[in-house]
Design an enzyme around this catalytic site. Sequence first.
Site, mmCIF file in Angstrom:
data_model
loop_
_atom_site.group_PDB
_atom_site.id
_atom_site.type_symbol
_atom_site.label_atom_id
_atom_site.label_comp_id
_atom_site.label_asym_id
_atom_site.label_seq_id
_atom_site.Cartn_x
_atom_site.Cartn_y
_atom_site.Cartn_z
ATOM 1 N N ASP A 11 0.890 -1.168 0.000
ATOM 2 C CA ASP A 11 0.000 0.000 0.000
ATOM 3 C C ASP A 11 0.920 1.207 0.000
ATOM 4 O O ASP A 11 1.656 1.431 0.958
ATOM 5 C CB ASP A 11 -0.858 -0.054 1.272
ATOM 6 C CG ASP A 11 -1.721 1.194 1.456
ATOM 7 O OD1 ASP A 11 -1.553 2.167 0.691
ATOM 8 O OD2 ASP A 11 -2.554 1.175 2.381
ATOM 9 N N TYR A 230 4.018 -2.974 16.292
ATOM 10 C CA TYR A 230 2.829 -3.444 15.590
ATOM 11 C C TYR A 230 2.549 -2.533 14.414
ATOM 12 O O TYR A 230 2.456 -1.325 14.565
ATOM 13 C CB TYR A 230 1.641 -3.437 16.552
ATOM 14 C CG TYR A 230 0.434 -4.094 15.967
ATOM 15 C CD1 TYR A 230 0.370 -5.474 15.869
ATOM 16 C CD2 TYR A 230 -0.618 -3.348 15.482
ATOM 17 C CE1 TYR A 230 -0.720 -6.095 15.322
ATOM 18 C CE2 TYR A 230 -1.723 -3.960 14.924
ATOM 19 C CZ TYR A 230 -1.763 -5.334 14.856
ATOM 20 O OH TYR A 230 -2.852 -5.941 14.291
ATOM 21 N N LYS A 233 -2.513 -4.640 9.866
ATOM 22 C CA LYS A 233 -3.089 -5.914 9.500
ATOM 23 C C LYS A 233 -2.354 -6.631 8.380
ATOM 24 O O LYS A 233 -2.606 -7.772 8.106
ATOM 25 C CB LYS A 233 -4.567 -5.707 9.122
ATOM 26 C CG LYS A 233 -5.439 -5.535 10.354
ATOM 27 C CD LYS A 233 -5.812 -6.867 10.933
ATOM 28 C CE LYS A 233 -5.989 -6.930 12.392
ATOM 29 N NZ LYS A 233 -4.920 -6.597 13.277
HETATM 30 P P1 13P Z 1 -4.979 -0.417 5.182
HETATM 31 O O1 13P Z 1 -4.202 -1.313 6.110
HETATM 32 O O2 13P Z 1 -5.592 -1.143 4.046
HETATM 33 O O3 13P Z 1 -4.138 0.754 4.729
HETATM 34 O O4 13P Z 1 -6.224 0.147 5.992
HETATM 35 C C1 13P Z 1 -6.012 0.950 7.083
HETATM 36 C C2 13P Z 1 -7.223 1.141 7.936
HETATM 37 O O5 13P Z 1 -7.104 1.090 9.123
HETATM 38 C C3 13P Z 1 -8.520 1.415 7.340
HETATM 39 O O6 13P Z 1 -9.498 1.721 8.295
HETATM 40 MG MG MG Z 2 -3.966 2.144 3.382
HETATM 41 MG MG MG Z 3 -4.672 -2.158 2.469
#
Ligand code: 13P
Ligand code: MG
Ligand code: MG
Length: 379
Positions: A11, A230, A233
Amino acid sequence: MKVTLTVIKADIGAIGGHICPSQRLLEAVDNYVTEHGAKLVVDSYLSYTGDDIAIVATHTRGANDQAVHRLCWDAFIAGTEVAKSQGLYGAGQDLLKDSFSGNVRGMGPAVAELEFEERPNEPFLFFAADKTDPGAYNFPLYMAFADPMNTPGLMLSPSMAQGFRFVIMDVSDTEGDRVIELQAPEDLYSIATLLRDPERYVVESVWSRSTDEQAAAVSTSRLHNIAGKYTGKDDPVMLVRVQKDFPATGEVLAPYAIGPFVAGAMRGSHQMPLMPVPLNSGISYFDGPPVVSCAAFAMHKGKMTEPVDAFAHPFWDTVRDNVSKKAIDMRRQGFFGAAMLPMSELEYTGIVEKLETLDRRFAVRATSRPSDALRRAGS
Ligand code: 13P
Ligand code: MG
Ligand code: MG
Ligand code: 13P
């Protein structure tokens, strides 16, 4: 011919928050790979899923190849410049280190690689998911490679009936890649016991036991510890070889019809159902729902056909409707209970800080409950 499939995703900035990359950003990454990768890779393909861009490259240089990894890293750097010039949100978000050092593992981008002797016909699937983490693939991989209720090939094909080996990582370990190898079907209950907890135990790869060939590679990493803290995700990519000694494409896709709840969506801190979406789809409701796309390819001498969009088929419209309903149902309970992730998985520090403040205000009563005291005084 021995071929390596490398997918590297990052990203590096998006329009409207975390929705999807801009056309100019995609062009910048694509142009960089085309211009600088000519002598390095046999073929490449670029797509996005939510706000993540993935480069799929075929080559003969093996996994963890420094030059191929650098090509992708530098392409993402070029894209980040465009993201900055356009004011995109989170420009360079996943490029956690200042300079490239050997290979992109541990530097922010997600990596999945397969190295194999190409079959006369070589079908494979490339999955990319956004607003979730690599544990999201635990469920569909278990179904596809270990459950004859989903995969009749485990009964029908003598080679598949020998089972598959799962390599599973304990992503909570901070010191190194702590992995275990378990054999399906003998170790089925052990596999299930680990995969039950997709935030801690994550499938890294799956191997055929009849041929010892690798069937699947997931961009599993010690996600909590990249860059020493951390970092979110870690939206995951995955490569799966299909047919013959491996599950059929339909067996690998089928589990996604269930739309399982996975970690992610808004601020990376919720439980939401995983929606199979067409290639190059953005994000919407509640910074989600978590999405997964799948491009199917055939390959010959490292040259890929055009991608076929596996989740664009009309069948998946009903699934998407069901997933939308599940997503709205879950959101009705806001922050309560199962709707939000446990403390250890929250991507923001706000709740932990608030609890620390509140903790100081808690006091253990000197006496027992007032009602007890009253009762004693009255009797
Ligand atoms: P990404 O990890 O896809 O950048 O999303 C971040 C996020 O917290 C969206 O609410
Ligand atoms: Mg993002
Ligand atoms: Mg993302
Ligand atoms: P093949 O006969 O090409 O292996 O295909 C079988 C199949 O995939 C049916 O689902």
